[in-house]
Design a protein around this motif. Structure first.
Motif, mmCIF file in Angstrom:
data_model
loop_
_atom_site.group_PDB
_atom_site.id
_atom_site.type_symbol
_atom_site.label_atom_id
_atom_site.label_comp_id
_atom_site.label_asym_id
_atom_site.label_seq_id
_atom_site.Cartn_x
_atom_site.Cartn_y
_atom_site.Cartn_z
ATOM 1 N N ARG A 81 -0.285 5.096 6.602
ATOM 2 C CA ARG A 81 0.500 5.488 5.444
ATOM 3 C C ARG A 81 0.004 6.783 4.803
ATOM 4 O O ARG A 81 0.787 7.586 4.299
ATOM 5 N N SER A 82 -1.311 7.003 4.842
ATOM 6 C CA SER A 82 -1.861 8.181 4.175
ATOM 7 C C SER A 82 -1.362 9.479 4.799
ATOM 8 O O SER A 82 -1.131 10.462 4.092
ATOM 9 N N VAL A 83 -1.196 9.484 6.108
ATOM 10 C CA VAL A 83 -0.758 10.703 6.769
ATOM 11 C C VAL A 83 0.641 11.110 6.311
ATOM 12 O O VAL A 83 0.995 12.296 6.307
ATOM 13 N N LEU A 84 1.431 10.144 5.874
ATOM 14 C CA LEU A 84 2.777 10.438 5.388
ATOM 15 C C LEU A 84 2.759 11.118 4.027
ATOM 16 O O LEU A 84 3.758 11.693 3.598
ATOM 17 N N HIS A 85 1.636 11.023 3.337
ATOM 18 C CA HIS A 85 1.514 11.578 1.988
ATOM 19 C C HIS A 85 0.413 12.635 1.928
ATOM 20 O O HIS A 85 -0.222 12.799 0.890
ATOM 21 N N ASP A 86 0.197 13.330 3.043
ATOM 22 C CA ASP A 86 -0.820 14.377 3.111
ATOM 23 C C ASP A 86 -2.189 13.841 2.733
ATOM 24 O O ASP A 86 -2.986 14.527 2.095
ATOM 25 N N TRP A 87 -2.447 12.565 3.085
ATOM 26 C CA TRP A 87 -3.732 11.912 2.900
ATOM 27 C C TRP A 87 -4.097 11.710 1.422
ATOM 28 O O TRP A 87 -5.246 11.463 1.097
ATOM 29 N N GLN A 88 -3.096 11.759 0.549
ATOM 30 C CA GLN A 88 -3.348 11.531 -0.871
ATOM 31 C C GLN A 88 -2.378 10.486 -1.417
ATOM 32 O O GLN A 88 -1.172 10.558 -1.167
ATOM 33 N N LEU A 89 -2.915 9.535 -2.147
ATOM 34 C CA LEU A 89 -2.099 8.508 -2.781
ATOM 35 C C LEU A 89 -2.375 8.571 -4.281
ATOM 36 O O LEU A 89 -3.505 8.361 -4.724
ATOM 37 N N PHE A 98 -6.237 7.542 -4.033
ATOM 38 C CA PHE A 98 -7.134 7.982 -2.965
ATOM 39 C C PHE A 98 -6.831 9.415 -2.544
ATOM 40 O O PHE A 98 -5.667 9.837 -2.533
ATOM 41 N N ARG A 99 -7.890 10.137 -2.187
ATOM 42 C CA ARG A 99 -7.778 11.411 -1.472
ATOM 43 C C ARG A 99 -8.651 11.274 -0.233
ATOM 44 O O ARG A 99 -9.884 11.376 -0.310
ATOM 45 N N PHE A 100 -8.021 10.998 0.893
ATOM 46 C CA PHE A 100 -8.757 10.816 2.133
ATOM 47 C C PHE A 100 -8.913 12.152 2.858
ATOM 48 O O PHE A 100 -8.016 13.005 2.825
ATOM 49 N N ASP A 101 -10.048 12.326 3.520
ATOM 50 C CA ASP A 101 -10.189 13.463 4.426
ATOM 51 C C ASP A 101 -9.233 13.262 5.595
ATOM 52 O O ASP A 101 -9.119 12.140 6.123
ATOM 53 N N PRO A 102 -8.522 14.314 6.018
ATOM 54 C CA PRO A 102 -7.630 14.164 7.176
ATOM 55 C C PRO A 102 -8.364 13.580 8.377
ATOM 56 O O PRO A 102 -9.495 13.978 8.679
ATOM 57 N N GLY A 103 -7.727 12.626 9.031
ATOM 58 C CA GLY A 103 -8.319 11.984 10.194
ATOM 59 C C GLY A 103 -9.162 10.763 9.876
ATOM 60 O O GLY A 103 -9.717 10.141 10.785
ATOM 61 N N THR A 104 -9.273 10.406 8.607
ATOM 62 C CA THR A 104 -10.052 9.224 8.236
ATOM 63 C C THR A 104 -9.481 7.981 8.910
ATOM 64 O O THR A 104 -8.267 7.786 8.959
ATOM 65 N N PHE A 161 0.849 -1.193 0.000
ATOM 66 C CA PHE A 161 0.000 0.000 0.000
ATOM 67 C C PHE A 161 0.883 1.241 0.000
ATOM 68 O O PHE A 161 1.103 1.883 1.003
ATOM 69 N N GLY A 162 1.469 1.548 -1.178
ATOM 70 C CA GLY A 162 2.287 2.735 -1.289
ATOM 71 C C GLY A 162 3.771 2.502 -1.166
ATOM 72 O O GLY A 162 4.540 3.439 -1.131
ATOM 73 N N GLU A 163 4.228 1.259 -1.136
ATOM 74 C CA GLU A 163 5.664 1.019 -1.021
ATOM 75 C C GLU A 163 6.069 -0.086 -1.983
ATOM 76 O O GLU A 163 5.239 -0.729 -2.614
ATOM 77 N N THR A 164 7.382 -0.316 -2.108
ATOM 78 C CA THR A 164 7.861 -1.251 -3.115
ATOM 79 C C THR A 164 8.550 -2.469 -2.517
ATOM 80 O O THR A 164 9.059 -3.305 -3.235
ATOM 81 N N ASP A 165 8.595 -2.582 -1.203
ATOM 82 C CA ASP A 165 9.239 -3.743 -0.579
ATOM 83 C C ASP A 165 8.420 -5.003 -0.808
ATOM 84 O O ASP A 165 7.210 -4.966 -0.964
ATOM 85 N N GLU A 166 9.087 -6.149 -0.818
ATOM 86 C CA GLU A 166 8.377 -7.419 -0.920
ATOM 87 C C GLU A 166 7.562 -7.661 0.346
ATOM 88 O O GLU A 166 7.943 -7.260 1.444
#
Length: 282
Positions: free
Chosen positions: A31-39, A85-91, A13-18
């Motif tokens: 994870r979303s909070v690290l990307h300003d709630w947008q993936l 995704f664009r999540f509302d902050p705090g989702t 979910f947003g990363e490239t590790d196995e």
């Protein structure tokens, strides 16, 4: 938007590790909070995801279409489907990630679950998944005996409940819940690049072209040929939007021996040529 030789693919979910575990569990916020709630739009080549929102909301971008998110919306995202995704902050909510192989092993072809789960879906009213999600997260975070077996069993339960919920939602809609129409959708999704003639599609489904045409028109008001063409056109838009593949290669991927024929078909559907469509995205 930056394009590469293929649509961006992630293994998690947003990363490239196995993925080293049986499944992967994390909250939406983790994870979303690290990307300003947008993936940004991406896909997972070998992973299947089920997301469940408990509170908050936002928007899911699924194959170029925006779908509203809110409490108790479930998102089913099979391997290969483009989404963002664009999540509302705090989702708040949960993200369950499973290897596609585990999904295949968990399903029995005759039971019809795969027909539901292979389609990207965003459906409300999925409170029934909350308890199993909490259970699998608790098992994931613990280190009890038989943990791997429990994770597999709980993942199978969540897949079954998600498929059941989506099947009910389909049946509650228009005639699109007809079993033959759903089989047609599955076949088109699996083989759209072959651009099968309607007669061949009917043979694959073991029905007459006339019967298939009647059911399809009742379900969606369109002929079978239009559904096949629409899926091919949607894939063309995806490849032109999310990759920098030459138009000729896009044509070949979609089963066109003649790129000029592809360009004519695309222009007729989109109103602009493939190159003009791509240039407008810049």
């Amino acid at each position: 938007m930056k394009r590469t030789g293929g649509i961006t693919s992630y293994n998690l979910f947003g990363e490239t590790d196995e993925m080293a575990d049986v499944v992967h569990c994390e909250t939406i916020a983790a994870r979303s909070v690290l990307h300003d709630w947008q993936l940004s739009p991406h896909r997972h080549a070998r992973l299947h995801q089920v997301l469940l929102l408990a509170s908050g909301g936002g928007v899911a971008l699924v194959e170029e279409e925006e779908r509203a998110l809110g409490p108790w919306v479930v998102v089913n995202m099979p391997a290969g489907a483009v989404h963002g995704f664009r999540f509302d902050p705090g989702t708040e909510g949960w993200v369950l990630t499973l290897p596609a192989d585990l999904v295949d092993q968990s399903l029995r072809p005759a039971e019809g679950l795969w027909a539901e789960l292979r389609q990207p879906r965003v459906e409300p009213g999925a409170e029934a998944l909350a308890g199993p999600m909490r259970e699998i997260f608790a098992e994931y975070e613990g280190r009890s005996f038989a943990r791997a077996q429990m994770l597999r069993m709980l993942a199978g339960q969540i897949l079954a409940l998600a498929a059941r919920h989506m099947a009910r939602r389909s049946a509650a809609g228009e005639a699109g819940g007809h079993p033959l129409f759903r089989r047609l959708e599955t076949l088109i999704e699996a083989r759209f690049a072959e651009r099968l003639p309607v007669a061949e599609v009917a043979r694959e489904l073991a029905v007459s072209p006339q019967h298939l045409s009647r059911i399809t028109r009742e379900a969606c008001g369109q002929p079978v040929s239009a559904l096949i063409a629409a899926r091919s056109h949607r894939e063309a838009r995806r490849l032109l939007t999310y990759t920098n593949l030459p138009v000729q290669q896009v044509a070949f991927r979609l089963g066109y021996a003649d790129p000029a024929h592809f360009s004519r078909v695309f222009t007729r559907e989109a109103g602009v040529s493939p190159r003009a469509f791509r240039s407008a995205l810049s």
